[in-house]
Design a protein around this motif. Sequence first.
Motif, PDB file in Angstrom:
ATOM      1  N   GLN A 398      37.025 -25.701 -14.972  1.00  0.00           N
ATOM      2  CA  GLN A 398      37.990 -26.775 -15.164  1.00  0.00           C
ATOM      3  C   GLN A 398      39.110 -26.268 -16.072  1.00  0.00           C
ATOM      4  O   GLN A 398      38.941 -25.310 -16.828  1.00  0.00           O
ATOM      5  CB  GLN A 398      37.336 -28.001 -15.803  1.00  0.00           C
ATOM      6  CG  GLN A 398      36.860 -27.750 -17.226  1.00  0.00           C
ATOM      7  CD  GLN A 398      36.167 -28.956 -17.836  1.00  0.00           C
ATOM      8  OE1 GLN A 398      35.935 -29.964 -17.175  1.00  0.00           O
ATOM      9  NE2 GLN A 398      35.817 -28.864 -19.116  1.00  0.00           N
ATOM     10  N   ASN A 399      40.263 -26.925 -15.998  1.00  0.00           N
ATOM     11  CA  ASN A 399      41.369 -26.658 -16.908  1.00  0.00           C
ATOM     12  C   ASN A 399      41.374 -27.723 -17.997  1.00  0.00           C
ATOM     13  O   ASN A 399      41.227 -28.917 -17.706  1.00  0.00           O
ATOM     14  CB  ASN A 399      42.702 -26.684 -16.161  1.00  0.00           C
ATOM     15  CG  ASN A 399      42.794 -25.595 -15.110  1.00  0.00           C
ATOM     16  OD1 ASN A 399      42.694 -24.417 -15.419  1.00  0.00           O
ATOM     17  ND2 ASN A 399      42.970 -25.989 -13.848  1.00  0.00           N
ATOM     18  N   SER A 400      41.543 -27.297 -19.233  1.00  0.00           N
ATOM     19  CA  SER A 400      41.667 -28.266 -20.327  1.00  0.00           C
ATOM     20  C   SER A 400      42.959 -27.996 -21.089  1.00  0.00           C
ATOM     21  O   SER A 400      43.419 -26.849 -21.188  1.00  0.00           O
ATOM     22  CB  SER A 400      40.465 -28.196 -21.273  1.00  0.00           C
ATOM     23  OG  SER A 400      40.533 -27.060 -22.105  1.00  0.00           O
ATOM     24  N   PHE A 401      43.528 -29.068 -21.630  1.00  0.00           N
ATOM     25  CA  PHE A 401      44.811 -29.000 -22.331  1.00  0.00           C
ATOM     26  C   PHE A 401      44.643 -29.721 -23.667  1.00  0.00           C
ATOM     27  O   PHE A 401      44.408 -30.932 -23.695  1.00  0.00           O
ATOM     28  CB  PHE A 401      45.911 -29.655 -21.499  1.00  0.00           C
ATOM     29  CG  PHE A 401      45.965 -29.154 -20.078  1.00  0.00           C
ATOM     30  CD1 PHE A 401      46.757 -28.074 -19.735  1.00  0.00           C
ATOM     31  CD2 PHE A 401      45.196 -29.765 -19.086  1.00  0.00           C
ATOM     32  CE1 PHE A 401      46.800 -27.614 -18.429  1.00  0.00           C
ATOM     33  CE2 PHE A 401      45.234 -29.313 -17.775  1.00  0.00           C
ATOM     34  CZ  PHE A 401      46.040 -28.228 -17.443  1.00  0.00           C
ATOM     35  N   ASP A 402      44.758 -28.967 -24.730  1.00  0.00           N
ATOM     36  CA  ASP A 402      44.532 -29.528 -26.064  1.00  0.00           C
ATOM     37  C   ASP A 402      45.843 -29.538 -26.844  1.00  0.00           C
ATOM     38  O   ASP A 402      46.485 -28.488 -27.012  1.00  0.00           O
ATOM     39  CB  ASP A 402      43.488 -28.700 -26.810  1.00  0.00           C
ATOM     40  CG  ASP A 402      43.159 -29.282 -28.163  1.00  0.00           C
ATOM     41  OD1 ASP A 402      42.434 -30.286 -28.202  1.00  0.00           O
ATOM     42  OD2 ASP A 402      43.632 -28.734 -29.182  1.00  0.00           O
ATOM     43  N   THR A 403      46.234 -30.713 -27.315  1.00  0.00           N
ATOM     44  CA  THR A 403      47.442 -30.862 -28.129  1.00  0.00           C
ATOM     45  C   THR A 403      47.041 -31.308 -29.527  1.00  0.00           C
ATOM     46  O   THR A 403      46.259 -32.248 -29.688  1.00  0.00           O
ATOM     47  CB  THR A 403      48.396 -31.896 -27.517  1.00  0.00           C
ATOM     48  OG1 THR A 403      48.740 -31.483 -26.189  1.00  0.00           O
ATOM     49  CG2 THR A 403      49.671 -32.007 -28.345  1.00  0.00           C
TER      50      THR A 403
END
Length: 411
Positions: A398-403
């Motif tokens: 999966q792709n994860s995006f953390d801000t």
Amino acid sequence: MKNRIGILTLFFCFNHLVSAQQIDTDSLLVAAYGYYRAQNFELAQEATELGIRLSPDYLDFQLLLGRLAQKKGDSEKAQDLFALVLEKDPRYEEAYLPLSRLYRANGDQSQAKTIVNQGLAAFPNNIELLLEKSKYLKGKSKRAYLKELEARFPNDSLLQATIHKKRIPVTADRLATGYNYTAFDREGAGPWHLASLAYILERPGFAIIPRINYNERRALGLSTGTGWQLESDLYLNQVNGNYHFIKLALGETPIFPKFRASYSHYFNIASSWELDLGARYLNTANKDPYAAVAGIGWYTGDHWIYLKGYATFDENYSYPSLNLSARKYFKDRYQFLGILIGYGNSPDDRVNLNRLDRFRALDAYSAGLRGQSPIGRHLILGVGFTYSYQEYIKDRFQNSFDTNLYLQYKF
């Protein structure tokens, strides 16, 4: 005892030996410094005093006698000896710095500054004297002077590393709040919310950061769990530039580990290099993984490059992870831009920490950017973004995006 007998024998017989020219004062000086470096100050004193009797004009013995007086806490005698060396030979480079520091320690700032300037007039490229001069500058003048030195000596690792450390204040209190938002491209997964509140207390010799964290995880539009965590970071500095890092945390499962402990010892292995050796331990809802940690960092001018590796253990297996980060500093340590790349699942990853017992054997690849800058006199704003390509089940990714956003208030 055998060495002392040898020195005393020379001491009582030196008149005969001098007339026969059998004493090698250079060898005696080497022996005296050998005792000094071995911290055998009594034998060093005896050898040095013998050297002065044999050769009163040999100023290396006078300088060493001054250093020995410093070790014994007799700053007045040390100051007189260093001054005597320079009076006899103004070109004796090694005497300027200790004499200046003694004047400064005794409260005579004016004379200390004069000695530094005299030393630089004779030796304009002496790095230690150039850095010592910066102690008498403040504010913009000091920053401009350090910037000039950086440009003048770009390849001097001692100067570059020291200037970097000079940008770090020894006393600073800050209130910090942060927020992490993590999204996934997998249908129904996320988002995750992580908020924190911390107080950063820095003093000469140590820093302590108590922190409270709150985490909510959601899936399919519903909350799947919430939890609190209490943690504290402690940094203990040593005189030689080394320092210790200790972290302890208690949390609510399954969102956080029940207990978390971290330790690292940072070694200053060269003027601009730093080595990190440590361990990590997690007590999770399912298993209790632990890890060994090793890292190496390099300061070069306004840049910092750091490579850190982990080996997470479980029974007879170990699982590697690796992080490489780099920063470019600007005005001070509060203003920088940074990048990072990583492989594997690290025991220092705050977002996925509670899942390390399941994720440690799976692949993950990450890359990120981070920046921080002061806003006005009291505020510091930080922004970070990390992209990860994660294996969440064997052979499924999966792709994860953390801000990450955080704000600090400097008192």
